[in-house]
Design a protein around this motif. Structure first.
Motif, PDB file in Angstrom:
ATOM      1  N   SER A  52       0.928  -1.212  -0.154  1.00  0.00           N
ATOM      2  CA  SER A  52       0.060  -0.062  -0.117  1.00  0.00           C
ATOM      3  C   SER A  52       0.938   1.235   0.108  1.00  0.00           C
ATOM      4  CB  SER A  52      -0.853  -0.130   1.199  1.00  0.00           C
ATOM      5  OG  SER A  52      -1.680   1.285   1.376  1.00  0.00           O
ATOM      6  N   LEU A  53       0.467   2.048  -1.033  1.00  0.00           N
ATOM      7  CA  LEU A  53       1.518   3.282  -1.023  1.00  0.00           C
ATOM      8  C   LEU A  53       0.395   4.634  -0.661  1.00  0.00           C
ATOM      9  CD1 LEU A  53       3.305   2.943  -4.457  1.00  0.00           C
ATOM     10  CD2 LEU A  53       4.126   2.419  -2.343  1.00  0.00           C
ATOM     11  N   VAL A  54      -0.475   4.123   0.141  1.00  0.00           N
ATOM     12  CA  VAL A  54      -1.541   5.286   0.511  1.00  0.00           C
ATOM     13  C   VAL A  54      -0.759   5.953   1.912  1.00  0.00           C
ATOM     14  CG1 VAL A  54      -3.865   5.689   1.357  1.00  0.00           C
ATOM     15  CG2 VAL A  54      -3.526   4.117  -0.413  1.00  0.00           C
ATOM     16  N   ARG A  55      -0.929   7.047   2.161  1.00  0.00           N
ATOM     17  CA  ARG A  55      -0.200   7.727   3.245  1.00  0.00           C
ATOM     18  C   ARG A  55      -1.356   7.496   4.420  1.00  0.00           C
ATOM     19  NH1 ARG A  55       0.981  13.687   3.239  1.00  0.00           N
ATOM     20  NH2 ARG A  55       2.428  12.936   4.843  1.00  0.00           N
ATOM     21  N   GLY A  56      -0.678   7.264   5.457  1.00  0.00           N
ATOM     22  CA  GLY A  56      -1.388   6.719   6.525  1.00  0.00           C
ATOM     23  C   GLY A  56      -1.746   5.364   6.788  1.00  0.00           C
ATOM     24  N   ASP A  57      -1.499   4.343   5.504  1.00  0.00           N
ATOM     25  CA  ASP A  57      -1.624   3.112   5.622  1.00  0.00           C
ATOM     26  C   ASP A  57      -0.578   2.476   4.736  1.00  0.00           C
ATOM     27  OD1 ASP A  57      -2.896   0.562   5.835  1.00  0.00           O
ATOM     28  OD2 ASP A  57      -3.831   0.540   3.971  1.00  0.00           O
ATOM     29  N   PHE A  58       0.594   3.047   4.800  1.00  0.00           N
ATOM     30  CA  PHE A  58       1.954   2.802   4.063  1.00  0.00           C
ATOM     31  C   PHE A  58       2.296   1.495   4.257  1.00  0.00           C
ATOM     32  CE2 PHE A  58       6.515   3.013   3.511  1.00  0.00           C
ATOM     33  CZ  PHE A  58       6.469   3.423   2.348  1.00  0.00           C
ATOM     34  N   GLN A  59       2.527   0.618   3.165  1.00  0.00           N
ATOM     35  CA  GLN A  59       2.935  -0.779   3.656  1.00  0.00           C
ATOM     36  C   GLN A  59       3.872  -1.147   2.688  1.00  0.00           C
ATOM     37  OE1 GLN A  59      -0.072  -3.507   4.418  1.00  0.00           O
ATOM     38  NE2 GLN A  59      -1.210  -1.947   5.621  1.00  0.00           N
ATOM     39  N   VAL A  60       5.119  -1.231   2.573  1.00  0.00           N
ATOM     40  CA  VAL A  60       6.218  -1.712   1.846  1.00  0.00           C
ATOM     41  C   VAL A  60       7.207  -2.454   2.561  1.00  0.00           C
ATOM     42  CG1 VAL A  60       8.199  -0.857   0.217  1.00  0.00           C
ATOM     43  CG2 VAL A  60       6.139   0.353   0.400  1.00  0.00           C
ATOM     44  N   SER A  61       7.312  -3.631   2.094  1.00  0.00           N
ATOM     45  CA  SER A  61       8.498  -4.513   2.799  1.00  0.00           C
ATOM     46  C   SER A  61       9.585  -4.519   1.837  1.00  0.00           C
ATOM     47  CB  SER A  61       7.915  -5.876   2.324  1.00  0.00           C
ATOM     48  OG  SER A  61       6.755  -6.218   3.282  1.00  0.00           O
ATOM     49  N   VAL A  62      10.775  -4.342   2.586  1.00  0.00           N
ATOM     50  CA  VAL A  62      12.032  -4.015   2.065  1.00  0.00           C
ATOM     51  C   VAL A  62      13.244  -4.961   2.403  1.00  0.00           C
ATOM     52  CG1 VAL A  62      12.538  -1.819   3.197  1.00  0.00           C
ATOM     53  CG2 VAL A  62      13.706  -2.188   1.132  1.00  0.00           C
ATOM     54  N   ALA A  63      14.097  -5.203   1.579  1.00  0.00           N
ATOM     55  CA  ALA A  63      15.449  -5.985   2.020  1.00  0.00           C
ATOM     56  C   ALA A  63      16.506  -5.598   1.371  1.00  0.00           C
ATOM     57  CB  ALA A  63      15.148  -7.448   1.997  1.00  0.00           C
ATOM     58  N   CYS A  64      17.781  -5.515   1.840  1.00  0.00           N
ATOM     59  CA  CYS A  64      19.160  -5.318   1.074  1.00  0.00           C
ATOM     60  C   CYS A  64      19.169  -6.608   0.230  1.00  0.00           C
ATOM     61  CB  CYS A  64      20.108  -5.416   1.888  1.00  0.00           C
ATOM     62  SG  CYS A  64      20.024  -4.068   3.243  1.00  0.00           S
ATOM     63  N   THR A  65      19.506  -6.072  -1.066  1.00  0.00           N
ATOM     64  CA  THR A  65      19.758  -7.061  -2.080  1.00  0.00           C
ATOM     65  C   THR A  65      21.169  -7.722  -2.190  1.00  0.00           C
ATOM     66  OG1 THR A  65      20.625  -5.562  -3.641  1.00  0.00           O
ATOM     67  CG2 THR A  65      18.098  -6.012  -3.883  1.00  0.00           C
ATOM     68  N   ARG A  66      21.565  -8.572  -2.659  1.00  0.00           N
ATOM     69  CA  ARG A  66      22.911  -9.269  -2.798  1.00  0.00           C
ATOM     70  C   ARG A  66      24.079  -8.348  -2.980  1.00  0.00           C
ATOM     71  NH1 ARG A  66      24.550 -14.962  -5.362  1.00  0.00           N
ATOM     72  NH2 ARG A  66      26.654 -14.574  -5.057  1.00  0.00           N
ATOM     73  N   GLY A  67      24.830  -8.234  -2.202  1.00  0.00           N
ATOM     74  CA  GLY A  67      25.918  -7.232  -2.454  1.00  0.00           C
ATOM     75  C   GLY A  67      26.040  -6.169  -1.526  1.00  0.00           C
ATOM     76  N   TYR A  68      24.630  -5.793  -0.981  1.00  0.00           N
ATOM     77  CA  TYR A  68      24.388  -4.896  -0.008  1.00  0.00           C
ATOM     78  C   TYR A  68      24.152  -5.597   1.392  1.00  0.00           C
ATOM     79  CZ  TYR A  68      24.065  -1.798  -4.065  1.00  0.00           C
ATOM     80  OH  TYR A  68      24.477  -1.110  -4.929  1.00  0.00           O
ATOM     81  N   VAL A  69      24.589  -4.773   2.416  1.00  0.00           N
ATOM     82  CA  VAL A  69      24.288  -4.992   3.854  1.00  0.00           C
ATOM     83  C   VAL A  69      23.663  -4.287   4.773  1.00  0.00           C
ATOM     84  CG1 VAL A  69      26.235  -6.969   3.907  1.00  0.00           C
ATOM     85  CG2 VAL A  69      26.561  -4.510   4.574  1.00  0.00           C
ATOM     86  N   GLY A  70      23.144  -4.516   5.817  1.00  0.00           N
ATOM     87  CA  GLY A  70      22.373  -3.400   6.692  1.00  0.00           C
ATOM     88  C   GLY A  70      20.943  -3.974   6.954  1.00  0.00           C
ATOM     89  N   THR A  71      20.061  -3.031   7.443  1.00  0.00           N
ATOM     90  CA  THR A  71      18.769  -3.316   7.881  1.00  0.00           C
ATOM     91  C   THR A  71      17.951  -2.241   6.908  1.00  0.00           C
ATOM     92  OG1 THR A  71      19.302  -3.641  10.218  1.00  0.00           O
ATOM     93  CG2 THR A  71      17.146  -3.224   9.672  1.00  0.00           C
ATOM     94  N   ALA A  72      17.314  -2.849   6.024  1.00  0.00           N
ATOM     95  CA  ALA A  72      16.560  -2.065   4.950  1.00  0.00           C
ATOM     96  C   ALA A  72      15.379  -1.435   5.684  1.00  0.00           C
ATOM     97  CB  ALA A  72      15.980  -2.958   3.948  1.00  0.00           C
ATOM     98  N   ILE A  73      15.109  -0.132   5.486  1.00  0.00           N
ATOM     99  CA  ILE A  73      13.763   0.410   5.801  1.00  0.00           C
ATOM    100  C   ILE A  73      13.262   1.561   4.882  1.00  0.00           C
ATOM    101  CG2 ILE A  73      13.103   2.242   7.428  1.00  0.00           C
ATOM    102  CD1 ILE A  73      15.336   1.338   9.479  1.00  0.00           C
ATOM    103  N   ALA A  74      11.703   1.261   4.708  1.00  0.00           N
ATOM    104  CA  ALA A  74      11.055   2.051   3.857  1.00  0.00           C
ATOM    105  C   ALA A  74      10.433   3.065   4.484  1.00  0.00           C
ATOM    106  CB  ALA A  74      10.074   1.205   2.984  1.00  0.00           C
ATOM    107  N   LEU A  75      10.601   4.359   4.300  1.00  0.00           N
ATOM    108  CA  LEU A  75      10.100   5.527   4.902  1.00  0.00           C
ATOM    109  C   LEU A  75       8.866   6.278   4.284  1.00  0.00           C
ATOM    110  CD1 LEU A  75      13.215   7.013   6.217  1.00  0.00           C
ATOM    111  CD2 LEU A  75      11.718   5.746   7.708  1.00  0.00           C
ATOM    112  N   GLU A  76       7.604   6.160   4.766  1.00  0.00           N
ATOM    113  CA  GLU A  76       6.589   7.021   4.182  1.00  0.00           C
ATOM    114  C   GLU A  76       6.875   8.251   3.593  1.00  0.00           C
ATOM    115  OE1 GLU A  76       2.424   8.442   5.371  1.00  0.00           O
ATOM    116  OE2 GLU A  76       2.696   6.535   6.064  1.00  0.00           O
ATOM    117  N   CYS A  77       6.421   8.581   2.484  1.00  0.00           N
ATOM    118  CA  CYS A  77       6.852   9.947   1.656  1.00  0.00           C
ATOM    119  C   CYS A  77       6.370  11.219   2.547  1.00  0.00           C
ATOM    120  CB  CYS A  77       6.001  10.107   0.428  1.00  0.00           C
ATOM    121  SG  CYS A  77       4.272  10.062   0.620  1.00  0.00           S
TER     122      CYS A  77
END
Length: 117
Positions: free
Chosen positions: A63-88
């Protein structure tokens, strides 16, 4: 703007306020002393856009609706860390991806270095 509240000569002009969309309509009251009705405006759905650059991230948008924003995210191969998607931060702006950095690949020194300085 209420020009006339007299039944039969009812004249009220209305518009949707900021954050609302549609065609605003003021309906004459159904009887003496009753309130007139307002209809036609609904709250604008505000949405985020996907970011243009997504290198290092694998995301799934539920969901890209503000207030109900839902994006699952992960780092791809060759990248490290804790992936986070922040609402616009506003309607029609891209959401932000953060937390992944390119994995640094290093070499080890050889175990045998005889003959080398």
């Amino acid at each position: 703007t209420e020009s006339s509240l007299v039944r039969g000569d009812f004249q009220v002009s209305v518009a949707c306020t900021r954050g609302y969309v549609g065609t605003a309509i003021a309906l004459e009251c159904e009887g003496n002393g009753l309130p007139y009705k307002l209809t036609g405006c609904s709250q604008e759905v505000q949405t985020c856009l996907a970011p243009e650059i997504t290198d290092g991230y694998d995301s799934t948008e539920s969901s890209l609706v503000r207030g109900d924003f839902q994006v699952s995210v992960a780092c791809t191969r060759g990248y490290v860390g804790t992936a986070i998607a922040l609402e616009c931060e506003g309607n029609g702006l891209p959401y932000k991806l953060t937390g992944c950095s390119q994995e640094v690949q290093t070499c080890l020194a050889p175990e045998i270095t005889d003959g080398y300085d």
